[in-house]
Design a protein around this motif. Sequence first.
Motif, PDB file in Angstrom:
ATOM      1  N   GLY A   1     -34.627 -24.207   6.303  1.00 60.39           N
ATOM      2  CA  GLY A   1     -34.583 -23.452   7.550  1.00 60.39           C
ATOM      3  C   GLY A   1     -33.399 -23.826   8.411  1.00 60.39           C
ATOM      4  O   GLY A   1     -32.697 -22.952   8.962  1.00 60.39           O
ATOM      5  N   ARG A   2     -33.127 -25.126   8.544  1.00 60.08           N
ATOM      6  CA  ARG A   2     -32.002 -25.563   9.375  1.00 60.08           C
ATOM      7  C   ARG A   2     -30.658 -25.165   8.770  1.00 60.08           C
ATOM      8  O   ARG A   2     -29.710 -24.824   9.497  1.00 60.08           O
ATOM      9  CB  ARG A   2     -32.089 -27.077   9.607  1.00 60.08           C
ATOM     10  CG  ARG A   2     -33.176 -27.461  10.609  1.00 60.08           C
ATOM     11  CD  ARG A   2     -33.219 -28.947  10.872  1.00 60.08           C
ATOM     12  NE  ARG A   2     -33.846 -29.670   9.763  1.00 60.08           N
ATOM     13  CZ  ARG A   2     -35.146 -29.860   9.622  1.00 60.08           C
ATOM     14  NH1 ARG A   2     -35.980 -29.366  10.530  1.00 60.08           N
ATOM     15  NH2 ARG A   2     -35.646 -30.534   8.611  1.00 60.08           N
TER      16      ARG A   2
ATOM     17  N   ALA B   1     -32.240 -18.674  16.250  1.00 56.23           N
ATOM     18  CA  ALA B   1     -32.901 -19.917  16.660  1.00 56.23           C
ATOM     19  C   ALA B   1     -34.402 -19.730  16.816  1.00 56.23           C
ATOM     20  O   ALA B   1     -35.189 -20.620  16.454  1.00 56.23           O
ATOM     21  CB  ALA B   1     -32.293 -20.420  17.967  1.00 56.23           C
TER      22      ALA B   1
ATOM     23  N   GLN C   1     -36.362 -17.686  15.222  1.00 57.25           N
ATOM     24  CA  GLN C   1     -37.011 -17.603  13.909  1.00 57.25           C
ATOM     25  C   GLN C   1     -37.149 -18.990  13.291  1.00 57.25           C
ATOM     26  O   GLN C   1     -38.157 -19.302  12.658  1.00 57.25           O
ATOM     27  CB  GLN C   1     -36.239 -16.685  12.967  1.00 57.25           C
ATOM     28  CG  GLN C   1     -36.957 -16.463  11.630  1.00 57.25           C
ATOM     29  CD  GLN C   1     -36.232 -15.498  10.714  1.00 57.25           C
ATOM     30  OE1 GLN C   1     -35.239 -14.883  11.098  1.00 57.25           O
ATOM     31  NE2 GLN C   1     -36.720 -15.354   9.496  1.00 57.25           N
ATOM     32  N   LEU C   2     -36.133 -19.841  13.479  1.00 57.34           N
ATOM     33  CA  LEU C   2     -36.224 -21.216  12.982  1.00 57.34           C
ATOM     34  C   LEU C   2     -37.355 -21.954  13.686  1.00 57.34           C
ATOM     35  O   LEU C   2     -38.118 -22.690  13.036  1.00 57.34           O
ATOM     36  CB  LEU C   2     -34.901 -21.948  13.205  1.00 57.34           C
ATOM     37  CG  LEU C   2     -34.908 -23.445  12.848  1.00 57.34           C
ATOM     38  CD1 LEU C   2     -35.237 -23.655  11.377  1.00 57.34           C
ATOM     39  CD2 LEU C   2     -33.566 -24.087  13.200  1.00 57.34           C
ATOM     40  N   GLU C   3     -37.496 -21.749  14.965  1.00 57.76           N
ATOM     41  CA  GLU C   3     -38.561 -22.414  15.718  1.00 57.76           C
ATOM     42  C   GLU C   3     -39.935 -21.975  15.218  1.00 57.76           C
ATOM     43  O   GLU C   3     -40.838 -22.797  15.029  1.00 57.76           O
ATOM     44  CB  GLU C   3     -38.412 -22.100  17.210  1.00 57.76           C
ATOM     45  CG  GLU C   3     -39.423 -22.806  18.094  1.00 57.76           C
ATOM     46  CD  GLU C   3     -39.224 -22.489  19.568  1.00 57.76           C
ATOM     47  OE1 GLU C   3     -40.095 -22.867  20.376  1.00 57.76           O
ATOM     48  OE2 GLU C   3     -38.200 -21.866  19.925  1.00 57.76           O
TER      49      GLU C   3
ATOM     50  N   ALA D   1     -41.545 -29.479   8.156  1.00 61.26           N
ATOM     51  CA  ALA D   1     -40.330 -29.128   8.892  1.00 61.26           C
ATOM     52  C   ALA D   1     -39.609 -30.368   9.402  1.00 61.26           C
ATOM     53  O   ALA D   1     -38.532 -30.259   9.985  1.00 61.26           O
ATOM     54  CB  ALA D   1     -40.678 -28.218  10.070  1.00 61.26           C
TER      55      ALA D   1
ATOM     56  N   ARG E   1     -30.082 -21.577   9.554  1.00 60.59           N
ATOM     57  CA  ARG E   1     -29.643 -21.432  10.950  1.00 60.59           C
ATOM     58  C   ARG E   1     -28.172 -21.809  11.100  1.00 60.59           C
ATOM     59  O   ARG E   1     -27.415 -21.120  11.790  1.00 60.59           O
ATOM     60  CB  ARG E   1     -30.511 -22.326  11.844  1.00 60.59           C
ATOM     61  CG  ARG E   1     -30.082 -22.336  13.308  1.00 60.59           C
ATOM     62  CD  ARG E   1     -30.350 -20.996  13.971  1.00 60.59           C
ATOM     63  NE  ARG E   1     -29.705 -20.912  15.269  1.00 60.59           N
ATOM     64  CZ  ARG E   1     -28.823 -19.996  15.624  1.00 60.59           C
ATOM     65  NH1 ARG E   1     -28.447 -19.072  14.738  1.00 60.59           N
ATOM     66  NH2 ARG E   1     -28.302 -19.974  16.829  1.00 60.59           N
TER      67      ARG E   1
ATOM     68  N   ILE F   1     -30.384 -16.873  10.142  1.00 53.67           N
ATOM     69  CA  ILE F   1     -31.574 -16.629  10.946  1.00 53.67           C
ATOM     70  C   ILE F   1     -31.299 -17.096  12.372  1.00 53.67           C
ATOM     71  O   ILE F   1     -30.536 -18.048  12.581  1.00 53.67           O
ATOM     72  CB  ILE F   1     -32.831 -17.346  10.387  1.00 53.67           C
ATOM     73  CG1 ILE F   1     -32.639 -18.862  10.383  1.00 53.67           C
ATOM     74  CG2 ILE F   1     -33.161 -16.837   9.001  1.00 53.67           C
ATOM     75  CD1 ILE F   1     -33.904 -19.633  10.022  1.00 53.67           C
TER      76      ILE F   1
ATOM     77  N   ALA G   1     -40.588 -20.766  12.244  1.00 53.58           N
ATOM     78  CA  ALA G   1     -40.755 -21.276  10.878  1.00 53.58           C
ATOM     79  C   ALA G   1     -41.175 -22.741  10.903  1.00 53.58           C
ATOM     80  O   ALA G   1     -42.065 -23.153  10.142  1.00 53.58           O
ATOM     81  CB  ALA G   1     -39.460 -21.102  10.097  1.00 53.58           C
ATOM     82  N   CYS G   2     -40.553 -23.539  11.742  1.00 57.14           N
ATOM     83  CA  CYS G   2     -40.889 -24.965  11.822  1.00 57.14           C
ATOM     84  C   CYS G   2     -42.325 -25.163  12.286  1.00 57.14           C
ATOM     85  O   CYS G   2     -43.024 -26.067  11.813  1.00 57.14           O
ATOM     86  CB  CYS G   2     -39.925 -25.683  12.759  1.00 57.14           C
ATOM     87  SG  CYS G   2     -38.266 -25.895  12.066  1.00 57.14           S
TER      88      CYS G   2
ATOM     89  N   ILE H   1     -39.293 -17.404   5.908  1.00 55.89           N
ATOM     90  CA  ILE H   1     -37.859 -17.609   5.616  1.00 55.89           C
ATOM     91  C   ILE H   1     -37.545 -17.526   4.123  1.00 55.89           C
ATOM     92  O   ILE H   1     -36.424 -17.829   3.711  1.00 55.89           O
ATOM     93  CB  ILE H   1     -37.374 -18.964   6.171  1.00 55.89           C
ATOM     94  CG1 ILE H   1     -38.197 -20.120   5.611  1.00 55.89           C
ATOM     95  CG2 ILE H   1     -37.390 -18.966   7.695  1.00 55.89           C
ATOM     96  CD1 ILE H   1     -37.665 -21.490   6.001  1.00 55.89           C
TER      97      ILE H   1
END
Length: 396
Positions: free
Chosen positions: A295-296, A306, A308-310, A320, A299, A304, A312-313, A350
Motif C-alpha cells: 500500500g505504501r 492518501a 485510500q491508503l488510510e 499494515a 502511494r 492510490i 486500506a491500512c 488495493i
Amino acid sequence: LRAESALNIASLLHAGDRGLGKALWRHAVGSGIKDVAVPMALQVGFALGLTTELQPLLVRLQQIAARGDDRIARTASIDELPAFVRERHAQAQDLEAQYRRAETVLHFIAEVQNLSLILPHHQALLEREAGADHGMLLARWGGRPSPDSFPATADEVRLHVDVSALLVAAHLEMLDDVERIHRPIRIAHGTTEALLSMRRQLDPVQPLKLRAQQQVERLVSDGRLAVGSSAGMLDSEGLLPELVGAQGPEWAALVAEAKSSGGFVVEYLPLQSSQGPLSVPSPISSLLVNCGAIGRSLRRHGIIPADQLETACLALGSEAAELPEEASIERATLLLLSAGIAELLAEAGILEAACDAFRLRLGVSDHQRLQACLRQAEYDADSRVWLDGLIERLRE
C-alpha cells in the motif's frame, strides 16, 4: 430495545435490510452485551461486513478465553491444531459408520458436526448426480421397522412428512405428484421455521471475504493476476533449519525465487511459530514484505491517493504495520503472494492497483483452495434460491 434483542434481530437482517441490521448491531454493542453474546456479536458483525469495528470484540473474546471460560471460548496453540483435526476426522468417520449401520440418525450427525441438512438432502445429491462420490443417503432410518402392508388406495393414506422427506421429495421434484395424490400433506409445526434456519446457515459467514475471493478469481481469469508454483526453485541455502521446518519447503522455494528474480515474498509479518515470532536473518528478511508495504509503495508511486491508503491500512490492521528497513517496491517487481494474501489485499481495496503496478503471482495450492471456496459459495447461493422456492410453496 435491549442489547440482546437488538443483536438477535440484527442476526436475522444481515441478508436483507443490512442498513437496519448494522444500526441494530451497533446499538447492541454500544449498549453493552454480556460475555456469552460476544461470539454471536462477532459472527453477526462479520456477516454485516463490519470488519473494521470488530477489534474490541476480538480483544474481549481473548480476555474471556484467558479467564478459562470454556463455555464461551478457549485458547489453543498451533501445536494443538493437528490433534484437534484428527479428533474431528475420527469423530466424523465414527458417525459415518454408525449411520451406515443404522445406529444413528442424520439429524443427530448434523447437530454434532454443525451441518445443515441441506448438505446431505440436496447439495450432496446434486454432486452425486454429477458423478461425485459422497457416500449414501438412507431414504428412511433403518432402525424403524417396515410396515407389514400398505393401504390399497391413496384415499386410505394420511400422509405425514418430516423435514428430511420434504427436502428429498423437493430435490427429486416429486412434490407436485405427491401433493396431487395425497393432498393434504401434513407437516409438523415449525417446519417453515426449520427451513428458514437452514436458509440462514447458507448465508456467507463473511460477505466481504467472499467478495474478495470473487475479485481474486476475476483478476486471475482476466490475466492480471498470475498463478504458478516455485517448486522448481527448491533451495534452502541461507535459510535456518527452523525456518524451513516452520514454513515448509514450498515457502523456501518462494524465497529462493524472490532472491533470484529481484522480487519479494508477501507474507504475514513477523513470521510466527507455535513458540512465538521466528528470528529471520537479514538476507532473508530483506526479501519479505507485508501488505502495508504494498500500500505504501502504491502511494509513493502516486497510484492510490492518501485517503485510500488510510482506508486500506485500517482494513489491514496489524498487517499494515511499517516494519524496520521496509523495502520500497518498484514498478513491475515480482511479488509472490503467500496463502491468503491476495484476499487480504482485495479486502483492503488495493489488489487491483497492485496487479497493475507490480507482477503478482498466486500459489497453485492457494488458488485451488480459493476455487473450492467459490464452488461451495455457488452451491450455497443456488441452494438458497431452491430453499426460497420450497418455503414459498409451504406459505401458499
